[in-house]
Design a protein around this motif. Structure first.
Motif, mmCIF file in Angstrom:
data_model
loop_
_atom_site.group_PDB
_atom_site.id
_atom_site.type_symbol
_atom_site.label_atom_id
_atom_site.label_comp_id
_atom_site.label_asym_id
_atom_site.label_seq_id
_atom_site.Cartn_x
_atom_site.Cartn_y
_atom_site.Cartn_z
ATOM 1 N N ILE A 1 -55.831 -10.656 41.993
ATOM 2 C CA ILE A 1 -54.628 -9.960 42.436
ATOM 3 C C ILE A 1 -53.497 -10.962 42.576
ATOM 4 C CG2 ILE A 1 -53.583 -8.706 44.372
ATOM 5 C CD1 ILE A 1 -56.296 -7.479 44.911
ATOM 6 N N ARG A 2 -52.321 -10.542 42.162
ATOM 7 C CA ARG A 2 -51.108 -11.331 42.347
ATOM 8 C C ARG A 2 -50.177 -10.496 43.199
ATOM 9 N NH1 ARG A 2 -54.261 -14.325 40.953
ATOM 10 N NH2 ARG A 2 -54.366 -15.602 39.102
ATOM 11 N N ASN A 3 -49.518 -11.128 44.151
ATOM 12 C CA ASN A 3 -48.575 -10.379 44.965
ATOM 13 C C ASN A 3 -47.326 -11.190 45.222
ATOM 14 O OD1 ASN A 3 -50.159 -12.032 46.923
ATOM 15 N ND2 ASN A 3 -48.778 -11.075 48.388
ATOM 16 N N ASP A 4 -46.243 -10.474 45.421
ATOM 17 C CA ASP A 4 -44.989 -11.078 45.836
ATOM 18 C C ASP A 4 -45.003 -11.027 47.355
ATOM 19 O OD1 ASP A 4 -42.414 -11.695 46.585
ATOM 20 O OD2 ASP A 4 -41.450 -10.203 45.297
ATOM 21 N N PRO A 5 -45.100 -12.153 48.034
ATOM 22 C CA PRO A 5 -45.225 -12.127 49.493
ATOM 23 C C PRO A 5 -44.012 -11.524 50.195
ATOM 24 C CG PRO A 5 -45.096 -14.388 48.694
ATOM 25 C CD PRO A 5 -45.148 -13.501 47.501
ATOM 26 N N THR A 6 -42.897 -11.339 49.466
ATOM 27 C CA THR A 6 -41.705 -10.760 50.081
ATOM 28 C C THR A 6 -41.629 -9.245 49.912
ATOM 29 O OG1 THR A 6 -40.305 -11.035 48.122
ATOM 30 C CG2 THR A 6 -40.435 -12.889 49.660
ATOM 31 N N ASP A 7 -42.618 -8.631 49.226
ATOM 32 C CA ASP A 7 -42.560 -7.189 48.975
ATOM 33 C C ASP A 7 -43.965 -6.602 48.942
ATOM 34 O OD1 ASP A 7 -41.957 -4.607 48.241
ATOM 35 O OD2 ASP A 7 -41.103 -5.135 46.303
ATOM 36 N N ILE A 8 -44.261 -5.720 49.900
ATOM 37 C CA ILE A 8 -45.602 -5.125 49.978
ATOM 38 C C ILE A 8 -45.714 -3.829 49.185
ATOM 39 C CG2 ILE A 8 -46.079 -6.172 52.221
ATOM 40 C CD1 ILE A 8 -45.559 -3.406 53.475
ATOM 41 N N CYS A 9 -44.652 -3.398 48.505
ATOM 42 C CA CYS A 9 -44.645 -2.097 47.825
ATOM 43 C C CYS A 9 -45.549 -2.058 46.594
ATOM 44 C CB CYS A 9 -43.232 -1.709 47.424
ATOM 45 S SG CYS A 9 -42.195 -1.343 48.852
ATOM 46 N N ALA A 10 -45.833 -3.199 45.994
ATOM 47 C CA ALA A 10 -46.669 -3.223 44.789
ATOM 48 C C ALA A 10 -47.387 -4.565 44.684
ATOM 49 C CB ALA A 10 -45.827 -2.985 43.540
ATOM 50 N N ILE A 11 -48.507 -4.551 43.987
ATOM 51 C CA ILE A 11 -49.249 -5.774 43.685
ATOM 52 C C ILE A 11 -49.515 -5.796 42.184
ATOM 53 C CG2 ILE A 11 -50.347 -6.005 45.942
ATOM 54 C CD1 ILE A 11 -52.893 -4.759 44.704
ATOM 55 N N GLY A 12 -49.904 -6.941 41.690
ATOM 56 C CA GLY A 12 -50.325 -7.060 40.304
ATOM 57 C C GLY A 12 -51.829 -7.288 40.254
ATOM 58 N N VAL A 13 -52.485 -6.624 39.319
ATOM 59 C CA VAL A 13 -53.928 -6.787 39.134
ATOM 60 C C VAL A 13 -54.143 -7.300 37.726
ATOM 61 C CG1 VAL A 13 -56.151 -5.604 39.048
ATOM 62 C CG2 VAL A 13 -54.458 -4.931 40.752
ATOM 63 N N ILE A 14 -54.902 -8.383 37.590
ATOM 64 C CA ILE A 14 -55.187 -8.957 36.283
ATOM 65 C C ILE A 14 -56.354 -8.195 35.656
ATOM 66 C CG2 ILE A 14 -55.780 -11.055 35.012
ATOM 67 C CD1 ILE A 14 -53.106 -11.235 36.533
ATOM 68 N N HIS A 15 -56.118 -7.625 34.467
ATOM 69 C CA HIS A 15 -57.183 -6.915 33.755
ATOM 70 C C HIS A 15 -58.244 -7.948 33.364
ATOM 71 C CE1 HIS A 15 -59.335 -4.547 30.814
ATOM 72 N NE2 HIS A 15 -58.606 -3.475 31.143
ATOM 73 N N PRO A 16 -59.510 -7.745 33.744
ATOM 74 C CA PRO A 16 -60.536 -8.761 33.498
ATOM 75 C C PRO A 16 -60.855 -8.988 32.017
ATOM 76 C CG PRO A 16 -61.530 -6.786 34.417
ATOM 77 C CD PRO A 16 -60.051 -6.590 34.456
ATOM 78 N N ALA A 17 -60.625 -8.006 31.173
ATOM 79 C CA ALA A 17 -60.976 -8.156 29.753
ATOM 80 C C ALA A 17 -59.879 -8.834 28.945
ATOM 81 C CB ALA A 17 -61.302 -6.786 29.143
#
Length: 103
Positions: A33-49
């Motif tokens: 998971i990647r997140n912008d610590p300044t914004d909780i509205c969305a996160i990024g998820v790395i597709h494993p494949a």
């Protein structure tokens, strides 16, 4: 990852792309998971494949655009108020039971 999405920082996130990923690989998977610590509205998820970044929004559309730090402070303040109120109620109950004059 669960059937409802992902929980990160006490917030639940989900999206169409994440639900498709869940259908493809199943639940219980650990994902990067990647997140912008300044914004909780969305996160990024790395597709494993394929390594693509899936943007996953908070399930609650009313999630405020605040940082994770602000969320922690807000949660801590709520806990402190709740604990303080609980202590006052307990003191009042004990005072009433033992007929101690009001403070």
């Amino acid at each position: 990852m669960h059937h409802y999405g992902i929980e990160f920082g006490r917030i639940q996130y989900s999206s169409h792309a994440l639900r498709k990923l869940f259908a493809d690989i199943g639940g219980g998977q650990e994902l990067a998971i990647r997140n912008d610590p300044t914004d909780i509205c969305a996160i990024g998820v790395i597709h494993p494949a394929d390594g693509t970044l899936l943007i996953v929004s908070a399930i609650d559309e009313n999630t405020p655009p605040i940082s994770f730090h602000e969320l922690i402070l807000k949660f801590t303040n709520v806990l402190n108020v709740t604990v303080g109120l609980e202590l006052k109620i307990r003191r009042a109950l004990v005072d009433t039971l033992f007929r101690v004059p009001a403070r």
